[in-house]
Design a protein around this motif. Structure first.
Motif, PDB file in Angstrom:
ATOM      1  N   ASP A 351       0.838  -1.201   0.000  1.00 55.36           N
ATOM      2  CA  ASP A 351       0.000   0.000   0.000  1.00 55.36           C
ATOM      3  C   ASP A 351       0.871   1.250   0.000  1.00 55.36           C
ATOM      4  O   ASP A 351       2.084   1.176   0.254  1.00 55.36           O
ATOM      5  N   ILE A 356       4.670   2.446   8.713  1.00 52.94           N
ATOM      6  CA  ILE A 356       4.873   2.099  10.132  1.00 52.94           C
ATOM      7  C   ILE A 356       6.294   2.501  10.505  1.00 52.94           C
ATOM      8  O   ILE A 356       7.245   2.211   9.752  1.00 52.94           O
ATOM      9  N   LEU A 383      -5.866  -7.233  16.933  1.00 50.49           N
ATOM     10  CA  LEU A 383      -5.677  -8.694  16.964  1.00 50.49           C
ATOM     11  C   LEU A 383      -5.330  -9.256  15.594  1.00 50.49           C
ATOM     12  O   LEU A 383      -4.734 -10.320  15.487  1.00 50.49           O
ATOM     13  N   GLY A 384      -5.736  -8.510  14.566  1.00 49.67           N
ATOM     14  CA  GLY A 384      -5.641  -9.031  13.200  1.00 49.67           C
ATOM     15  C   GLY A 384      -4.263  -9.555  12.833  1.00 49.67           C
ATOM     16  O   GLY A 384      -4.112 -10.713  12.435  1.00 49.67           O
ATOM     17  N   ALA A 386      -1.712 -10.225  14.756  1.00 48.95           N
ATOM     18  CA  ALA A 386      -1.254 -11.297  15.667  1.00 48.95           C
ATOM     19  C   ALA A 386      -1.795 -12.634  15.175  1.00 48.95           C
ATOM     20  O   ALA A 386      -1.067 -13.633  15.109  1.00 48.95           O
TER      21      ALA A 386
HETATM   22  P1  ADP Z   1      -5.934  -3.359  13.930  1.00 46.55           P
HETATM   23  O1  ADP Z   1      -7.215  -4.058  14.184  1.00 46.55           O
HETATM   24  O2  ADP Z   1      -5.654  -2.230  14.851  1.00 46.55           O
HETATM   25  O3  ADP Z   1      -5.729  -3.015  12.500  1.00 46.55           O
HETATM   26  P2  ADP Z   1      -3.828  -5.228  13.500  1.00 46.55           P
HETATM   27  O4  ADP Z   1      -3.289  -6.295  14.361  1.00 46.55           O
HETATM   28  O5  ADP Z   1      -4.393  -5.650  12.191  1.00 46.55           O
HETATM   29  O6  ADP Z   1      -4.867  -4.446  14.344  1.00 46.55           O
HETATM   30  O7  ADP Z   1      -2.666  -4.192  13.248  1.00 46.55           O
HETATM   31  C1  ADP Z   1      -1.887  -3.746  14.332  1.00 46.55           C
HETATM   32  C2  ADP Z   1      -1.350  -2.366  14.059  1.00 46.55           C
HETATM   33  O8  ADP Z   1      -0.401  -2.419  12.985  1.00 46.55           O
HETATM   34  C3  ADP Z   1      -2.408  -1.389  13.603  1.00 46.55           C
HETATM   35  O9  ADP Z   1      -3.042  -0.766  14.705  1.00 46.55           O
HETATM   36  C4  ADP Z   1      -1.608  -0.399  12.778  1.00 46.55           C
HETATM   37  O10 ADP Z   1      -1.031   0.563  13.617  1.00 46.55           O
HETATM   38  C5  ADP Z   1      -0.459  -1.241  12.221  1.00 46.55           C
HETATM   39  N1  ADP Z   1      -0.697  -1.599  10.810  1.00 46.55           N
HETATM   40  C6  ADP Z   1      -1.144  -2.771  10.338  1.00 46.55           C
HETATM   41  N2  ADP Z   1      -1.205  -2.776   8.987  1.00 46.55           N
HETATM   42  C7  ADP Z   1      -0.781  -1.579   8.592  1.00 46.55           C
HETATM   43  C8  ADP Z   1      -0.597  -0.938   7.303  1.00 46.55           C
HETATM   44  N3  ADP Z   1      -0.869  -1.598   6.152  1.00 46.55           N
HETATM   45  N4  ADP Z   1      -0.135   0.315   7.281  1.00 46.55           N
HETATM   46  C9  ADP Z   1       0.146   0.972   8.422  1.00 46.55           C
HETATM   47  N5  ADP Z   1       0.014   0.441   9.670  1.00 46.55           N
HETATM   48  C10 ADP Z   1      -0.446  -0.804   9.753  1.00 46.55           C
END
Ligand code: ADP
Length: 651
Positions: A351, A356, A383-384, A386
């Protein structure tokens, strides 16, 4: 040399002269030989006065061994060659000696140079120069004693070492037993905690699913109503989306609990990979476009058509990564790319989003971790990722990330997905939403203690033409079932009076209810709940909240009904090539007969399996199998029968 005379103590009597002479001669000869023996004996020997203990005569060996001169010896007593500590014992020993016997004793002696030696002495009492005396033969046993002492010392030391080691071992064993006991207790405590956690999760999931079932169920029912004002339709889709979001959250928590408990197992199936990618892309593209983002998908033509893996979990990971990509991107776009990387297939989600920061790259995979950047804060559970990481690990890969803050992120993983040479016909995404059931009106008994749950089912099934009855507990269910003799029992598990698990075996014992289809619809969502119910005699299991389409699929399959699906009011138009197989198909007779039999029984699942087996036999059957599977997918049993009638046995 010794100048004393050794004289035995014979009684001298005055007899005849000759006799005297010969006796004297014999005595003198004996004296000479004794003297010779005494003088030349290599062992120390002496004679001492039994009363005074004074030395009376000494041999040469004694002089050499003890270092005293003969004069010195003759001026000493036995006591003078004893170490001081030995004297009391000596006196005791001496006076105990019996004159008629040889005596033997062990002593300590002191040499002239002060050295203490151990000796063994053999004594014999005699008369020496008319005095009661004692002849002593001395063995120096110092070396032997030393060796014996050393041996005894070694033996004692060994014994004490053995005792010490035994004590240590016993202590170690006791310690190990204690540790094992501690471990056992800790394990039991951990297992109890785990059980409690699973129970809590199961209960929590149950409690959350029950109201969700009503929310999502009624949203589905209402959405199918004609002439719904646009405003209400919009509100309904918000209700539905929120419900689905909640459901996703519950499922994620359950998934995570299962992964953590090591209880999540992958279910590998053969599936069409491009079709999976396409269906994921279709959903995500719509979401990206709604946010004004570009969506690119790219997979190389050499990726295998059919692979064996856990389709559901692979989809879950891809959807999650794409969902994040869209969520955290505000301009630019998102892409899903799939291609070979070495021998493995690489799945890459890219993307142009917020990115990050390096310090967060590790922690984003932690449970409940969210990067709290409030300017870019989005909904989420933390949680996604993880779960994705754990799922990818279970599938044999590793989820990697690279990202630049402000520029975008890339998430990828590589999997071994070898091609499978079997045609599988997966379900096609569609916008179908209105259903009719063709065929005889069937009777359904719903057993659920909650009125709202019964209401959802009733409102779904009555408009489709089913006759619906309701029972509020297990006992009521049994009573009504006996009277009504329904075709289907939709059974909840947790009910007062009699739970669903108890109802199933009782129903199965009733001859009047033979052939009754039991479908459990429960808010219990663990796999083992499903297995327990099937084992107890249920035909199928749906976890709440359930999808109407899925329930109808089961009903059609079990009751041999035909499902008519419409999309936005238009008759569902099946793909032409699926309906009409090319020319008349010739099939191996065994397979053809099996298919006809399954079609007669309306066994959709096995029909599809049998169709796939045909393709395994030869690719030329693929078009026919696909047509068959497409009809099976729509539960069009009648059309399947008609299609089979057009086939012929191979000669
Ligand atoms: P959430 O439900 O908060 O998205 P995830 O476990 O999927 O939880 O992701 C954890 C964290 O990782 C997110 O809160 C976000 O800060 C970061 N993150 C995940 N994917 C991306 C991405 N594609 N771009 C930027 N930050 C991301």
């Amino acid at each position: 040399m010794c100048n004393d005379y050794l004289i035995e103590a014979p009684e001298m009597k005055t007899t005849e002269h000759i006799e005297q002479e010969s006796t004297k001669k014999a005595f003198e000869e004996s004296e000479v030989s004794f003297k010779l023996l005494f003088e030349n004996n290599p062992l120390p020997m002496w004679v001492y006065d039994r009363e005074t203990l004074a030395f009376l005569t000494i041999n040469q060996a004694a002089i050499v061994h003890y270092g005293y001169s003969q004069e010195e010896f003759l001026s000493m007593t036995i006591k003078d060659i004893r170490p001081a500590s030995d004297i009391p014992m000596l006196e005791h020993q001496v006076y105990r000696a019996r004159p008629e016997l040889l005596n033997c004793g062990y002593w300590k002696h002191r040499k002239k140079n002060g050295a203490i030696i151990d000796v063994e002495i053999i004594t014999h009492d005699l008369i020496f120069m008319t005095r009661p005396a004692r002849l002593a033969l001395v063995y120096d046993i110092t070396e032997r004693k030393r060796a014996e002492d050393a041996l005894r010392w070694a033996h004692d030391k060994l014994e004490s070492q053995v005792a010490e080691r035994t004590a240590n071992l016993q202590a170690e064993i006791a310690e190990r037993k204690r540790t094992e006991e501690d471990l056992r207790q800790a394990k039991e405590a951990a297992e109890a905690a785990n059980r409690a956690k699973s129970e809590f999760l199961a209960n929590m999931s149950h409690e959350l699913r029950t109201p969700l079932n009503s929310i999502l169920g009624y949203a589905q029912v209402l959405k199918n109503q004609d002439e719904l004002p646009a405003k209400h339709r919009k509100a309904l889709s918000i209700i539905e989306q929120s419900g689905e979001h909640l459901l996703r959250l519950i499922n994620e928590i359950l998934d995570l609990a299962k992964v953590e408990a090591g209880a999540l197992e992958l279910r590998a199936v053969d599936f069409n990979l491009p079709r999976l990618l396409q269906s994921v892309t279709d959903i995500m593209r719509a979401r990206a476009q709604a946010k004004g983002l570009a969506f690119a998908n790219e997979w190389f033509s050499d990726i295998p058509a059919t692979v064996r893996a856990d389709e559901h979990r692979l989809r879950q990971v891809l959807v999650n990564l794409l969902d994040n990509a869209i969520k955290y991107t505000h301009e630019g776009g998102v892409a899903l790319k799939v291609g070979y990387h070495g021998p493995r297939l690489r799945f890459l989600v890219e993307d142009t989003g917020i990115g990050i920061r390096p310090e967060h790259l590790e922690t984003i995979f932690s449970i409940f971790h969210q990067v709290h950047n409030y300017t870019a804060f989005e909904d989420g559970t933390g949680l996604g990722l993880a779960i994705c990481k754990r799922l990818v690990n279970l599938m044999g890969g590793s989820l990697e990330v690279s990202s630049t803050a402000g520029e975008g992120s890339r998430f990828w993983f590589d999997l071994d997905l070898p091609a499978v040479t079997v045609l599988t016909v997966g379900s096609r995404p569609s916008s179908r939403k209105i259903f009719h059931i063709k065929g005889r009106r069937r009777k359904i008994l719903i057993a659920d203690d909650r009125e709202d749950n019964r209401g959802v089912l009733r409102d779904m099934l009555v408009p489709l033409g089913f006759e619906v009855h309701e029972a509020a507990d297990g006992a009521d269910c049994l009573r009504q079932a006996k009277v009504l003799r329904p075709d289907v029992l939709l059974l909840d598990l947790r009910m007062p009076v009699l739970g669903g698990e108890e109802v199933i075996p009782r129903v199965r014992l009733m001859p009047r209810l033979k052939g009754l289809v039991i479908i459990v619809i429960s808010a219990r969502a663990f796999e083992h709940h499903r297995e327990q119910c099937i084992e107890a005699g249920a035909d199928d299991f749906l976890s709440k909240p359930f999808c109407l389409e899925k329930l109808l699929g089961i009903l059609c399959h079990r009751l041999g009904l035909e499902l008519v699906v419409e999309a936005d009011g238009n008759e569902y138009a099946p793909r032409q090539e699926c309906e009409t197989p090319p020319e008349q198909t010739v099939l191996p007779s065994e397979q053809r007969e099996a298919l006809i039999e399954l079609a007669k029984r309306g066994d959709i699942k096995r029909l599809r399996e049998q169709a796939m087996r045909l393709v395994q036999l030869h690719q030329r059957y693929a078009p026919f199998a696909e047509a068959l599977c497409t009809l099976a997918e729509r539960f069009q049993i009648k059309k399947i029968r008609q299609l089979l009638e057009t086939t012929q046995n191979e000669p």
